[in-house]
Scaffold this active site. Structure first.
Site, PDB file in Angstrom:
ATOM      1  N   ARG A   1       2.263   2.610  -0.925  1.00  0.00           N
ATOM      2  CA  ARG A   1       1.450   2.577  -2.170  1.00  0.00           C
ATOM      3  C   ARG A   1       2.240   1.848  -3.255  1.00  0.00           C
ATOM      4  NH1 ARG A   1      -3.449   2.574  -2.731  1.00  0.00           N
ATOM      5  NH2 ARG A   1      -3.725   4.512  -1.564  1.00  0.00           N
TER       6      ARG A   1
ATOM      7  N   GLN B   1      -9.869   0.251   6.036  1.00  0.00           N
ATOM      8  CA  GLN B   1      -9.941  -0.672   4.888  1.00  0.00           C
ATOM      9  C   GLN B   1      -8.664  -1.497   4.805  1.00  0.00           C
ATOM     10  OE1 GLN B   1     -11.516  -0.108   0.880  1.00  0.00           O
ATOM     11  NE2 GLN B   1      -9.483   0.686   0.333  1.00  0.00           N
TER      12      GLN B   1
ATOM     13  N   ARG C   1      -0.592  -4.274   6.831  1.00  0.00           N
ATOM     14  CA  ARG C   1       0.265  -3.458   5.946  1.00  0.00           C
ATOM     15  C   ARG C   1       0.728  -2.155   6.600  1.00  0.00           C
ATOM     16  NH1 ARG C   1      -3.855  -0.648   1.546  1.00  0.00           N
ATOM     17  NH2 ARG C   1      -5.337   0.196   3.064  1.00  0.00           N
TER      18      ARG C   1
ATOM     19  N   HIS D   1      -1.905  -7.951  -1.976  1.00  0.00           N
ATOM     20  CA  HIS D   1      -2.363  -6.852  -2.835  1.00  0.00           C
ATOM     21  C   HIS D   1      -1.281  -6.459  -3.854  1.00  0.00           C
ATOM     22  CE1 HIS D   1      -4.247  -3.057  -3.987  1.00  0.00           C
ATOM     23  NE2 HIS D   1      -5.257  -3.290  -3.193  1.00  0.00           N
TER      24      HIS D   1
ATOM     25  N   ASP E   1     -12.356  -2.588 -10.852  1.00  0.00           N
ATOM     26  CA  ASP E   1     -12.173  -2.987  -9.445  1.00  0.00           C
ATOM     27  C   ASP E   1     -13.027  -4.235  -9.238  1.00  0.00           C
ATOM     28  OD1 ASP E   1     -12.382  -1.245  -6.218  1.00  0.00           O
ATOM     29  OD2 ASP E   1     -11.618  -3.221  -6.807  1.00  0.00           O
TER      30      ASP E   1
ATOM     31  N   GLU F   1      -4.444  -9.441  -7.615  1.00  0.00           N
ATOM     32  CA  GLU F   1      -4.300  -9.707  -6.180  1.00  0.00           C
ATOM     33  C   GLU F   1      -4.988 -11.028  -5.833  1.00  0.00           C
ATOM     34  OE1 GLU F   1      -6.453  -6.400  -4.559  1.00  0.00           O
ATOM     35  OE2 GLU F   1      -5.692  -5.061  -6.105  1.00  0.00           O
TER      36      GLU F   1
HETATM   37  O1  TA6 Z   1      -7.877  -4.147  -4.170  1.00  0.00           O
HETATM   38  C1  TA6 Z   1      -8.632  -3.134  -4.771  1.00  0.00           C
HETATM   39  C2  TA6 Z   1      -9.039  -2.129  -3.703  1.00  0.00           C
HETATM   40  O2  TA6 Z   1      -9.875  -2.725  -2.745  1.00  0.00           O
HETATM   41  C3  TA6 Z   1      -9.712  -0.945  -4.395  1.00  0.00           C
HETATM   42  O3  TA6 Z   1     -11.081  -0.868  -4.050  1.00  0.00           O
HETATM   43  C4  TA6 Z   1      -8.914   0.261  -3.898  1.00  0.00           C
HETATM   44  O4  TA6 Z   1      -9.508   0.791  -2.733  1.00  0.00           O
HETATM   45  C5  TA6 Z   1      -7.563  -0.380  -3.629  1.00  0.00           C
HETATM   46  O5  TA6 Z   1      -7.888  -1.634  -3.015  1.00  0.00           O
HETATM   47  C6  TA6 Z   1      -6.588   0.439  -2.836  1.00  0.00           C
HETATM   48  O6  TA6 Z   1      -7.047   0.574  -1.515  1.00  0.00           O
HETATM   49  P1  TA6 Z   1      -6.142   1.451  -0.487  1.00  0.00           P
HETATM   50  O7  TA6 Z   1      -6.811   1.273   0.855  1.00  0.00           O
HETATM   51  O8  TA6 Z   1      -4.756   0.868  -0.526  1.00  0.00           O
HETATM   52  O9  TA6 Z   1      -6.145   2.853  -1.024  1.00  0.00           O
END
Ligand code: TA6
Length: 276
Positions: free
Chosen positions: A48, A68, A73, A147, A192, A250
């Protein structure tokens, strides 16, 4: 989980093999990158903070069970070259991807990630290769993003310049194709946003410095994210008040999937420079 330190003059950087995540970049001893004090660094989950690498897709992909932001990563990268004090090259191939994730994206690929540290600047470059034999059936596509979590002294006195006139999508309320009207984009709530076809460089202004975000190759879009109060509380690896000292800016290509035929490659890189 191993990490590597780069030095160039009075600047330093640190990169973890887990996710090839850059977790620190200091200029004159001043930290430029945000890393949550609750970040998990043992390789059990994505870190994080820092600059997590988003591949093979940004967000969730319809029809895919990959988590996601994909697997880059959350994978174990290996060192290709650490012979210079201010350059590090890491590589990811399917062997470094956790089995449960590799099964969800069974393509042949190689990623090379090069971090180059200079005086007051750092460049991070991602090379993407389709390593399959020449067979039309083995073409695949991807979206990709760096990111970057920037550390800011105070979010309330931070703004981003260079986005005026750019069309954006706000993921929080589903607004699409809206044009940014502000010269100075400030943050006073959860944001966001995906800004499309951005003409870089951008500058991020804080109380103490101007950070310039530029690209040297590819990358079309910029995501600006701050979780603000409620989302900050909802993240176990993020302290409730850390939204006050970070802003994600990002750069990536997230709106259209990039097609990559067997034997072909793609490259994207950013340069961050700090004027303190
Ligand atoms: O880059 C922004 C984003 O897509 C937000 O929607 C939020 O979900 C962030 O990434 C962090 O995502 P993560 O999967 O690292 O918790």
């Amino acid at each position: 989980m191993p990490s590597f330190t780069l030095t160039h003059g009075s600047s330093t950087a640190e990169v973890y093999a887990h996710g090839a995540t850059l977790t620190s970049w200091k200029v004159n001893g001043i930290e430029q990158i945000f890393l949550s004090k609750k970040a998990v660094l043992d390789g059990s989950k994505a870190i994080r903070g820092g600059i997590p690498l988003v591949f093979p897709h940004f967000g969730k992909r319809e029809g895919s069970d990959l988590p996601q932001h994909g697997f880059a990563r959350s994978s174990t990268w290996s060192v290709v070259d650490s012979s210079k004090p201010d350059v590090l090259v890491l590589q990811l191939t399917p062997e470094g991807v956790p089995e449960q994730l590799r099964k969800l994206w069974p393509h042949e690929f190689k990623l090379l990630y090069t971090v180059s540290l200079g005086s007051h600047l750092i460049t991070t470059k991602l090379d993407v290769y389709n390593t399959a034999e020449d067979d039309a059936a083995k073409e695949w596509d991807f979206t990709v993003l760096l990111h970057t979590y920037l550390r800011v002294p105070k979010i309330e006195t931070t703004h981003v310049a260079g986005l005026k006139g750019v069309k954006f999508t706000e993921k929080i309320n589903g607004i699409t194709d809206k044009e940014e009207e502000r010269e100075q984009v400030t943050v006073a709530q959860e944001v966001d946003r995906i800004y499309s076809n951005v003409k870089l460089p951008l500058t991020v202004h804080t109380d103490s410095e101007i950070l310039t975000v530029s690209k040297t190759t590819s990358f079309n879009d910029v995501v600006v994210w701050n979780p603000w109060v409620e989302k900050a509380k909802a993240m176990a690896d993020f302290d409730d008040d850390e939204y006050k000292s970070m802003l994600c800016v990002e750069i990536g290509t997230v709106n259209e999937f990039i097609q990559l035929k067997p034997g072909k490659s793609w490259s994207g890189s950013q340069t961050l420079s700090a004027k303190i």
